[in-house]
Design a protein around this motif. Structure first.
Motif, PDB file in Angstrom:
ATOM      1  N   ASP A  11       0.819  -1.207   0.000  1.00  0.00           N
ATOM      2  CA  ASP A  11       0.000   0.000   0.000  1.00  0.00           C
ATOM      3  C   ASP A  11       0.857   1.262   0.000  1.00  0.00           C
ATOM      4  O   ASP A  11       0.329   2.357   0.181  1.00  0.00           O
ATOM      5  CB  ASP A  11      -0.930   0.021   1.218  1.00  0.00           C
ATOM      6  N   ALA A  12       2.163   1.123  -0.184  1.00  0.00           N
ATOM      7  CA  ALA A  12       3.059   2.276  -0.247  1.00  0.00           C
ATOM      8  C   ALA A  12       3.695   2.352  -1.628  1.00  0.00           C
ATOM      9  O   ALA A  12       4.090   1.336  -2.193  1.00  0.00           O
ATOM     10  CB  ALA A  12       4.149   2.168   0.821  1.00  0.00           C
ATOM     11  N   GLU A  86      -6.733   6.040  -9.602  1.00  0.00           N
ATOM     12  CA  GLU A  86      -6.404   4.747  -8.975  1.00  0.00           C
ATOM     13  C   GLU A  86      -6.671   4.705  -7.474  1.00  0.00           C
ATOM     14  O   GLU A  86      -6.629   3.645  -6.861  1.00  0.00           O
ATOM     15  CB  GLU A  86      -4.923   4.425  -9.209  1.00  0.00           C
ATOM     16  N   GLY A  87      -6.924   5.859  -6.858  1.00  0.00           N
ATOM     17  CA  GLY A  87      -7.166   5.896  -5.431  1.00  0.00           C
ATOM     18  C   GLY A  87      -6.669   7.182  -4.811  1.00  0.00           C
ATOM     19  O   GLY A  87      -6.151   8.073  -5.491  1.00  0.00           O
ATOM     20  N   ALA A  88      -6.809   7.285  -3.496  1.00  0.00           N
ATOM     21  CA  ALA A  88      -6.354   8.443  -2.738  1.00  0.00           C
ATOM     22  C   ALA A  88      -5.156   8.037  -1.897  1.00  0.00           C
ATOM     23  O   ALA A  88      -5.185   7.003  -1.205  1.00  0.00           O
ATOM     24  CB  ALA A  88      -7.474   8.976  -1.845  1.00  0.00           C
ATOM     25  N   TYR A  89      -4.110   8.854  -1.947  1.00  0.00           N
ATOM     26  CA  TYR A  89      -2.846   8.551  -1.273  1.00  0.00           C
ATOM     27  C   TYR A  89      -2.400   9.752  -0.443  1.00  0.00           C
ATOM     28  O   TYR A  89      -2.556  10.898  -0.860  1.00  0.00           O
ATOM     29  CB  TYR A  89      -1.743   8.237  -2.294  1.00  0.00           C
ATOM     30  N   ARG A  90      -1.829   9.497   0.712  1.00  0.00           N
ATOM     31  CA  ARG A  90      -1.235  10.548   1.546  1.00  0.00           C
ATOM     32  C   ARG A  90       0.257  10.626   1.244  1.00  0.00           C
ATOM     33  O   ARG A  90       0.954   9.611   1.249  1.00  0.00           O
ATOM     34  CB  ARG A  90      -1.457  10.265   3.030  1.00  0.00           C
ATOM     35  N   TYR A  91       0.742  11.833   0.988  1.00  0.00           N
ATOM     36  CA  TYR A  91       2.161  12.028   0.702  1.00  0.00           C
ATOM     37  C   TYR A  91       2.951  12.048   2.003  1.00  0.00           C
ATOM     38  O   TYR A  91       2.603  12.746   2.956  1.00  0.00           O
ATOM     39  CB  TYR A  91       2.360  13.336  -0.055  1.00  0.00           C
ATOM     40  N   GLU A  92       4.041  11.262   2.037  1.00  0.00           N
ATOM     41  CA  GLU A  92       4.942  11.215   3.185  1.00  0.00           C
ATOM     42  C   GLU A  92       6.278  11.812   2.769  1.00  0.00           C
ATOM     43  O   GLU A  92       7.096  11.145   2.125  1.00  0.00           O
ATOM     44  CB  GLU A  92       5.092   9.771   3.662  1.00  0.00           C
TER      45      GLU A  92
END
Length: 202
Positions: A11-12, A86-92
């Motif tokens: 998931d990363a 493709e989806g929602a992602y949080r930036y790290e």
């Protein structure tokens, strides 16, 4: 071409090293900065997404963890969510990677204008108010909004340098989007920003 591979085992998503165009001068970039609300559906590449997120608030000083955007008292309270087909992602920023939040296409939930659901990328800025220690409760929304403005302007300038279109937006169903992004009660959506290749005019 998809931005995010659909067969991820994790998931990363580790982003490639950011590469910004070196030929664009500050003068050219400032002259090219503007808002647009008409976007082609063409996807933004992973390399372009990497450059955009790094320009927004990536690490530019490895020794101190300093960011490309200033933050009041170094709170770094604003997170960026990249909302893609493709989806929602949080930036790290520390690892320069994306963490999956939702595998659904939530682009249409990021604003009330018609174009947001078809544009290839919407950035959502989320403030963690509990990171803002020693700030009065009534001051926290203002300070978080100011820090969001720095980040959004970095995205504007990066888009101008890369030939992308963008517009920052405040017309958001914040309650509905917060639920879709699974945000806890201590986090607030400040702004959203649409990014993509500008569609030709009529």
């Amino acid at each position: 071409m998809s931005v995010i591979p659909l067969d991820l085992a994790s998931d990363a998503v580790v982003l490639p090293a950011p590469q910004l165009p070196s030929q664009a001068s500050l003068h050219q970039t400032l002259r090219g900065r503007r808002s647009t609300r008409s976007f082609r559906p063409d996807p933004v590449s992973l390399a372009t997404l990497s450059a955009l997120l790094w320009a927004a608030c990536g690490i530019n000083r490895e020794q101190t963890g300093g960011r490309t955007a200033p933050s009041a008292r170094g709170w770094k309270e604003v997170d960026i969510y990249a909302v893609l087909p493709e989806g929602a992602y949080r930036y790290e920023p520390e690892a320069h990677r994306l963490a999956l939040v939702s595998a659904q296409d939530l682009r249409g939930a990021t604003g009330v204008q018609d174009f947001v659901g078809a544009a290839p990328l919407n950035l959502v800025y989320v403030a963690h108010l509990d990171r803002m220690v020693e700030a009065a409760l009534e001051d926290r929304p203002f300070l978080a909004g100011t820090d969001t403005g720095f980040i959004a302007q970095n995205v504007y300038l990066c888009c101008a340098a890369m030939g992308l279109g963008t517009v920052v937006r405040a017309m958001i169903d914040r309650r509905g989007l917060a639920k879709a992004l699974q945000l806890p009660a201590n986090q607030r959506i400040t702004l959203a920003q649409t990014v993509g290749w500008e569609a030709p005019g009529p």
